[in-house]
Design a protein around this motif. Structure first.
Motif, PDB file in Angstrom:
ATOM      1  N   GLY A  63       0.823  -1.204   0.000  1.00 39.15           N
ATOM      2  CA  GLY A  63       0.000   0.000   0.000  1.00 39.15           C
ATOM      3  C   GLY A  63       0.848   1.241   0.000  1.00 39.15           C
ATOM      4  O   GLY A  63       2.042   1.205  -0.279  1.00 39.15           O
ATOM      5  N   ILE A  64       0.198   2.340   0.327  1.00 41.49           N
ATOM      6  CA  ILE A  64       0.874   3.638   0.397  1.00 41.49           C
ATOM      7  C   ILE A  64       1.435   3.801   1.808  1.00 41.49           C
ATOM      8  O   ILE A  64       0.723   3.635   2.794  1.00 41.49           O
ATOM      9  CB  ILE A  64      -0.111   4.783   0.075  1.00 41.49           C
ATOM     10  N   PHE A  65       2.723   4.124   1.883  1.00 41.74           N
ATOM     11  CA  PHE A  65       3.397   4.365   3.157  1.00 41.74           C
ATOM     12  C   PHE A  65       3.255   5.828   3.580  1.00 41.74           C
ATOM     13  O   PHE A  65       3.292   6.723   2.735  1.00 41.74           O
ATOM     14  CB  PHE A  65       4.907   4.130   3.020  1.00 41.74           C
ATOM     15  N   ALA A  66       3.214   6.059   4.882  1.00 36.60           N
ATOM     16  CA  ALA A  66       3.481   7.390   5.436  1.00 36.60           C
ATOM     17  C   ALA A  66       4.999   7.556   5.384  1.00 36.60           C
ATOM     18  O   ALA A  66       5.747   6.608   5.665  1.00 36.60           O
ATOM     19  CB  ALA A  66       2.989   7.475   6.874  1.00 36.60           C
ATOM     20  N   VAL A  67       5.458   8.752   5.004  1.00 37.12           N
ATOM     21  CA  VAL A  67       6.898   9.005   4.908  1.00 37.12           C
ATOM     22  C   VAL A  67       7.258  10.110   5.892  1.00 37.12           C
ATOM     23  O   VAL A  67       6.688  11.199   5.846  1.00 37.12           O
ATOM     24  CB  VAL A  67       7.310   9.425   3.479  1.00 37.12           C
ATOM     25  N   GLU A  68       8.200   9.792   6.781  1.00 33.55           N
ATOM     26  CA  GLU A  68       8.635  10.786   7.757  1.00 33.55           C
ATOM     27  C   GLU A  68      10.148  10.933   7.708  1.00 33.55           C
ATOM     28  O   GLU A  68      10.867  10.019   7.285  1.00 33.55           O
ATOM     29  CB  GLU A  68       8.176  10.415   9.164  1.00 33.55           C
ATOM     30  N   LEU A  69      10.615  12.104   8.146  1.00 28.32           N
ATOM     31  CA  LEU A  69      12.051  12.335   8.257  1.00 28.32           C
ATOM     32  C   LEU A  69      12.597  11.497   9.401  1.00 28.32           C
ATOM     33  O   LEU A  69      12.021  11.461  10.488  1.00 28.32           O
ATOM     34  CB  LEU A  69      12.340  13.808   8.521  1.00 28.32           C
ATOM     35  N   GLU A 112      14.332   8.791  -3.090  1.00 31.86           N
ATOM     36  CA  GLU A 112      14.790   7.889  -2.027  1.00 31.86           C
ATOM     37  C   GLU A 112      13.637   7.017  -1.521  1.00 31.86           C
ATOM     38  O   GLU A 112      13.776   5.796  -1.386  1.00 31.86           O
ATOM     39  CB  GLU A 112      15.367   8.723  -0.887  1.00 31.86           C
ATOM     40  N   ALA A 113      12.497   7.638  -1.262  1.00 26.68           N
ATOM     41  CA  ALA A 113      11.342   6.890  -0.760  1.00 26.68           C
ATOM     42  C   ALA A 113      10.779   5.967  -1.833  1.00 26.68           C
ATOM     43  O   ALA A 113      10.434   4.812  -1.545  1.00 26.68           O
ATOM     44  CB  ALA A 113      10.269   7.855  -0.270  1.00 26.68           C
ATOM     45  N   ALA A 114      10.686   6.455  -3.069  1.00 31.78           N
ATOM     46  CA  ALA A 114      10.143   5.631  -4.153  1.00 31.78           C
ATOM     47  C   ALA A 114      11.055   4.433  -4.427  1.00 31.78           C
ATOM     48  O   ALA A 114      10.572   3.331  -4.700  1.00 31.78           O
ATOM     49  CB  ALA A 114       9.944   6.467  -5.406  1.00 31.78           C
ATOM     50  N   HIS A 115      12.362   4.619  -4.360  1.00 36.55           N
ATOM     51  CA  HIS A 115      13.287   3.504  -4.550  1.00 36.55           C
ATOM     52  C   HIS A 115      13.061   2.446  -3.474  1.00 36.55           C
ATOM     53  O   HIS A 115      13.033   1.240  -3.755  1.00 36.55           O
ATOM     54  CB  HIS A 115      14.736   3.985  -4.543  1.00 36.55           C
ATOM     55  N   ALA A 116      12.875   2.880  -2.227  1.00 34.39           N
ATOM     56  CA  ALA A 116      12.626   1.929  -1.139  1.00 34.39           C
ATOM     57  C   ALA A 116      11.311   1.185  -1.354  1.00 34.39           C
ATOM     58  O   ALA A 116      11.233  -0.030  -1.133  1.00 34.39           O
ATOM     59  CB  ALA A 116      12.611   2.664   0.200  1.00 34.39           C
TER      60      ALA A 116
END
Length: 177
Positions: A63-69, A112-116
């Motif tokens: 699914g869609i992840f929440a992305v945080e620093l 970075e997030a999309a690659h992960a």
């Protein structure tokens, strides 16, 4: 799977505290310009989005992840996988998408997030192929897709909204983990 860590980010499932910051991101017309109907989303619509994303996690295992620093824990957006069933050319496949607050644009966070998320799909979840739908003119997203080594495979039109889309794709044999 509770979370994925990258050098600067944490990708994780959604929490109650994420609603307001994501709503602020999705209320920004600049963020939403290339997403869906291009209109900002209300707090109620954002709550519906999170609920649908969590249901997809429960039903599909992605699914869609929440992305945080990583350092501060600040929510900066959403990145992940979804089933693009409304688009006939890629129905039944898994797609990748993202949205970040503009203050975080141009710093490599989307890539970075999309690659992960792509690595999670292809290597952890055993999904053999991932696609992306990119509106014609959305050069920033097209650049992220190129950084992911996703290749343009054709063009189509959104069947509901009528705008032009380019289809990108990558499979496990092409992915550089």
């Amino acid at each position: 799977m509770s979370e994925i860590r990258t050098p600067r980010l944490v990708l994780r499932r959604w929490q109650d505290d994420d609603l307001v910051p994501l709503s602020e991101i999705q209320a920004d017309p600049v963020v939403m310009r290339w997403i869906g109907d291009g209109k900002p989303r209300s707090l109620e619509q954002t709550a519906e989005d999170i609920e649908a994303w969590e249901e997809e996690w429960d039903d599909e295992g992605f699914g869609i992840f929440a992305v945080e620093l990583l350092g501060s824990g600040e929510l900066i957006g959403a990145v992940g996988l979804y089933a693009p069933d409304s688009q006939p050319e890629v129905a039944g496949e898994v797609a990748i998408g993202w949205r970040l607050a503009p203050v975080f644009w141009g710093q490599g966070y989307a890539s970075e997030a999309a690659h992960a998320a792509l690595e999670f799909a292809l290597q952890d979840r055993g999904i053999s192929r991932v696609v992306a739908l990119c509106r014609i003119g959305d050069t920033a997203s097209a650049n992220v897709l190129r950084k992911l080594d996703m290749h343009a495979e054709g063009a189509t039109e959104d069947p509901v909204l009528g705008y032009d889309l380019r289809i990108f794709g990558i499979d496990l044999t092409q992915f550089q983990g």
